[in-house]
Scaffold this motif. Structure first.
Motif, mmCIF file in Angstrom:
data_model
loop_
_atom_site.group_PDB
_atom_site.id
_atom_site.type_symbol
_atom_site.label_atom_id
_atom_site.label_comp_id
_atom_site.label_asym_id
_atom_site.label_seq_id
_atom_site.Cartn_x
_atom_site.Cartn_y
_atom_site.Cartn_z
ATOM 1 N N ALA A 1 -10.244 4.810 -8.365
ATOM 2 C CA ALA A 1 -9.165 4.257 -8.161
ATOM 3 C C ALA A 1 -8.710 5.263 -7.249
ATOM 4 O O ALA A 1 -6.981 5.044 -6.697
ATOM 5 N N HIS A 2 -8.555 6.664 -7.258
ATOM 6 C CA HIS A 2 -8.130 7.229 -6.565
ATOM 7 C C HIS A 2 -8.005 7.052 -4.867
ATOM 8 O O HIS A 2 -7.221 6.943 -4.119
ATOM 9 N N GLU A 3 -9.340 6.498 -4.955
ATOM 10 C CA GLU A 3 -9.637 5.744 -3.417
ATOM 11 C C GLU A 3 -8.368 4.366 -2.998
ATOM 12 O O GLU A 3 -7.864 4.521 -2.028
ATOM 13 N N VAL A 4 -8.168 3.865 -4.409
ATOM 14 C CA VAL A 4 -7.477 2.576 -3.913
ATOM 15 C C VAL A 4 -6.264 2.425 -4.551
ATOM 16 O O VAL A 4 -5.183 1.966 -2.991
ATOM 17 N N ALA A 5 -5.701 3.524 -5.026
ATOM 18 C CA ALA A 5 -4.971 4.557 -5.083
ATOM 19 C C ALA A 5 -4.103 4.831 -3.177
ATOM 20 O O ALA A 5 -2.763 4.657 -3.320
ATOM 21 N N ARG A 6 -4.659 6.226 -2.575
ATOM 22 C CA ARG A 6 -4.391 5.984 -1.706
ATOM 23 C C ARG A 6 -4.758 5.843 -0.572
ATOM 24 O O ARG A 6 -4.484 6.011 0.476
ATOM 25 N N ASN A 7 -5.299 4.422 -0.669
ATOM 26 C CA ASN A 7 -5.818 3.589 0.559
ATOM 27 C C ASN A 7 -6.771 4.388 1.288
ATOM 28 O O ASN A 7 -6.788 4.747 2.632
ATOM 29 N N ALA B 1 1.178 12.113 14.828
ATOM 30 C CA ALA B 1 0.630 11.369 15.227
ATOM 31 C C ALA B 1 0.351 9.670 14.842
ATOM 32 O O ALA B 1 -0.109 8.672 15.467
ATOM 33 N N GLY B 2 1.906 9.481 14.067
ATOM 34 C CA GLY B 2 2.588 8.474 13.269
ATOM 35 C C GLY B 2 1.848 7.580 12.235
ATOM 36 O O GLY B 2 2.149 6.912 12.131
ATOM 37 N N PHE B 3 1.454 8.658 11.107
ATOM 38 C CA PHE B 3 0.582 8.556 10.135
ATOM 39 C C PHE B 3 2.038 8.369 9.254
ATOM 40 O O PHE B 3 2.809 8.749 9.340
ATOM 41 N N GLU B 4 1.926 7.072 8.139
ATOM 42 C CA GLU B 4 2.943 6.661 7.966
ATOM 43 C C GLU B 4 2.214 6.671 6.688
ATOM 44 O O GLU B 4 1.102 5.971 5.702
ATOM 45 N N LEU B 5 2.740 6.770 5.772
ATOM 46 C CA LEU B 5 1.912 6.841 3.524
ATOM 47 C C LEU B 5 1.783 5.497 3.326
ATOM 48 O O LEU B 5 2.744 4.342 3.764
ATOM 49 N N GLY B 6 0.682 5.600 3.053
ATOM 50 C CA GLY B 6 -0.166 4.436 2.416
ATOM 51 C C GLY B 6 -1.134 3.769 3.710
ATOM 52 O O GLY B 6 -1.935 2.772 3.568
ATOM 53 N N ASP B 7 -1.330 4.503 4.937
ATOM 54 C CA ASP B 7 -1.963 4.092 6.259
ATOM 55 C C ASP B 7 -2.938 4.270 5.875
ATOM 56 O O ASP B 7 -3.306 5.278 5.264
ATOM 57 N N SER C 1 1.183 -0.757 -0.065
ATOM 58 C CA SER C 1 -0.261 0.145 -0.109
ATOM 59 C C SER C 1 0.581 1.516 -0.491
ATOM 60 O O SER C 1 0.426 2.210 -1.120
ATOM 61 N N LYS C 2 2.029 1.233 1.092
ATOM 62 C CA LYS C 2 2.873 2.598 0.703
ATOM 63 C C LYS C 2 3.662 3.381 -1.037
ATOM 64 O O LYS C 2 3.764 4.218 -1.763
ATOM 65 N N SER C 3 3.992 1.196 -1.132
ATOM 66 C CA SER C 3 4.460 2.147 -3.168
ATOM 67 C C SER C 3 3.480 2.265 -3.356
ATOM 68 O O SER C 3 3.466 3.119 -4.217
ATOM 69 N N ILE C 4 2.148 1.590 -4.146
ATOM 70 C CA ILE C 4 1.136 2.207 -4.129
ATOM 71 C C ILE C 4 0.505 3.785 -4.213
ATOM 72 O O ILE C 4 0.545 4.269 -5.557
ATOM 73 N N PHE C 5 0.595 4.524 -3.028
ATOM 74 C CA PHE C 5 0.660 4.958 -2.947
ATOM 75 C C PHE C 5 1.535 6.583 -3.431
ATOM 76 O O PHE C 5 1.580 7.561 -4.152
#
Length: 448
Positions: free
Chosen positions: A170-176, A142-148, A3-7
């Motif tokens: 597609a936008h929602e899936v790519a950004r989780n 707050a602890g967020f990491e890319l793709g969370d 999810s991070k890689s896609i993000f």
């Protein structure tokens, strides 16, 4: 990891500098304020020089004041310049176009904000991605990491030039992420929102402060089990202490407030110390000034913004219309940013439809983002359950054809609402000189 890689890939496609910029910003947060300020003022000199040489409005302004670009080198030097208002921009629209605008990649946006004064503006492509990188860094407090995973409870599309369902999905899936609307908060919709959150299991929940508060109250009153995220992010309006307490109790997590302004490039984010909002320095300069326009280091004042990278439309000492309380202190977390103790005001009423739905007042803000031609100011008043009065202060280029589209969008939200437009010479202010652009005269707002 996937999810991070896609993000990251989704953002890199938009701007290949996104991820390197984000990593640099994360490193920046541990620099001292003196280091951050030095870098900020270096970019300020670049922007001032650009504005003087390329933007007719600023060239003429400097000449009239008998100043040159070398006279503005430090943040303190900004006081030599007058405050920029939305009215000034609208009156000098053509002169705010850089002479090399046709060579730039930029987006067009609009703002109505809590001032009720709509304004269209341009945003350089890089500046927009810089805003995103800063946003993610702020969530990282707050602890967020890319793709969370994250769920958004905020504004919904007005179906004006929108993407197709597949594009939005597609936008929602790519950004989780998953998006739910604060413009539709009836019993049926909120049950659906609970189902979505419980199945998606987001690590974070973000939305308008009042929307999440109302959602939390409804969950508590109906004794509903809800998935507990790591944290809740609130934005767009003032987070009152009772709202923070209720949201934290219902979702059993910490609540983090934030402040952002795209037209001026401002951003400020709360960390786990909750001692104030850390003011970003990389994209803009925030000034808090007294009634005479003098910069203050501590206390309440008007917030001004100076953009550092928006070459498509530089904002210098831009009046945001917001009031903030700045403190001259360092946070215990070790980050070197100045702190915004709180945003004063910026609360919005909620309207109620005859069908029993609660509609966040920012629904109308979204409308006037799109249909604001020739509108100097506006105010939306719910006088009865089925009657909405929209007061408009028109300008010479006002387009009456917009009214039919505005009415169509509002009726699409509630068939039971009767819409009346009133053209007025001015909108009445409060004793403090401000005015609310959304007013519910039917019942007390359920948000406060």
């Amino acid at each position: 990891m996937l999810s991070k890689s896609i993000f990251i890939l989704a953002h890199q496609i938009g701007d290949r500098n996104f991820y390197p910029t984000y990593k640099k910003l994360v490193q920046n947060q541990r620099k001292s304020y003196e280091e951050l300020k030095e870098e900020q003022e270096k970019q300020l000199r670049v922007m001032i020089n650009f504005a003087y040489n390329n933007v007719p409005y600023y060239h003429n302004l400097f000449d009239d004041l008998k100043l040159n670009s070398d006279d503005i080198k430090k943040i303190r030097d900004l006081k030599k310049l007058p405050i920029l208002t939305k009215e000034i921009i609208k009156q000098n629209w053509e002169d705010f176009k850089p002479i090399n605008l046709n060579k730039m990649k930029y987006y067009e946006g609009a703002t109505g904000g809590s001032t009720g004064t709509p304004l269209k503006y341009r945003l350089l492509k890089f500046d927009r991605f810089l805003a995103g990188a800063l946003l993610y860094r702020g969530w990282g407090y707050a602890g967020f990491e890319l793709g969370d995973k994250m769920a958004f409870l905020a504004g919904a599309s007005l179906d004006v030039g929108t993407k197709s369902y597949l594009e939005k999905r597609a936008h929602e899936v790519a950004r989780n992420i998953r998006k739910i609307s604060s413009f539709d908060m009836g019993e049926k919709e909120m049950k659906q929102y609970v189902g979505m959150i419980n199945s998606f299991k987001p690590k974070f929940l973000r939305g308008y402060a009042s929307s999440i508060y109302f959602f939390a109250e409804w969950i508590e009153e109906n004794k509903i089990d809800i998935y507990q995220p790591i944290a809740v992010f609130t934005t767009a309006e003032k987070l009152y202490p009772n709202m923070r307490e209720k949201i934290g109790k219902v979702f059993n997590c910490d609540v983090y407030d934030a402040y952002g302004l795209n037209d001026g490039g401002l951003g400020a984010y709360e960390c786990s110390e909750h001692s104030g909002l850390h003011i970003d320095t990389e994209r803009s300069i925030m000034e808090v000034v007294d009634k005479d326009g003098n910069q203050i280091k501590e206390g309440e004042g008007e917030i001004l913004a100076t953009s550092l990278y928006n070459y498509a439309m530089p904002f210098i000492r831009y009046d945001t219309g917001d009031l903030g309380y700045i403190i001259n202190d360092v946070c215990g977390c070790g980050r070197g940013h100045r702190l915004l103790k709180e945003l004063v005001g910026r609360s919005v009423d909620v309207l109620v439809t005859p069908e029993g739905k609660n509609v966040h007042g920012w629904f109308f803000l979204f409308i006037f983002w799109e249909y604001c031609k020739g509108i100097k100011e506006y105010q939306v008043v719910q006088e009865k359950l089925d009657k909405i009065v929209i007061k408009i202060v028109p300008e010479e280029d006002f387009d009456k054809k917009q009214l039919d589209k505005i009415k169509e969008i509002v009726k699409g939200r509630s068939e039971g609402w009767n819409i009346e437009f009133k053209f007025v010479d001015k909108i009445e202010r409060t004793k403090a000189g401000k005015y609310k652009f959304i007013i519910n005269n039917v019942s007390e707002s359920p948000w406060l």
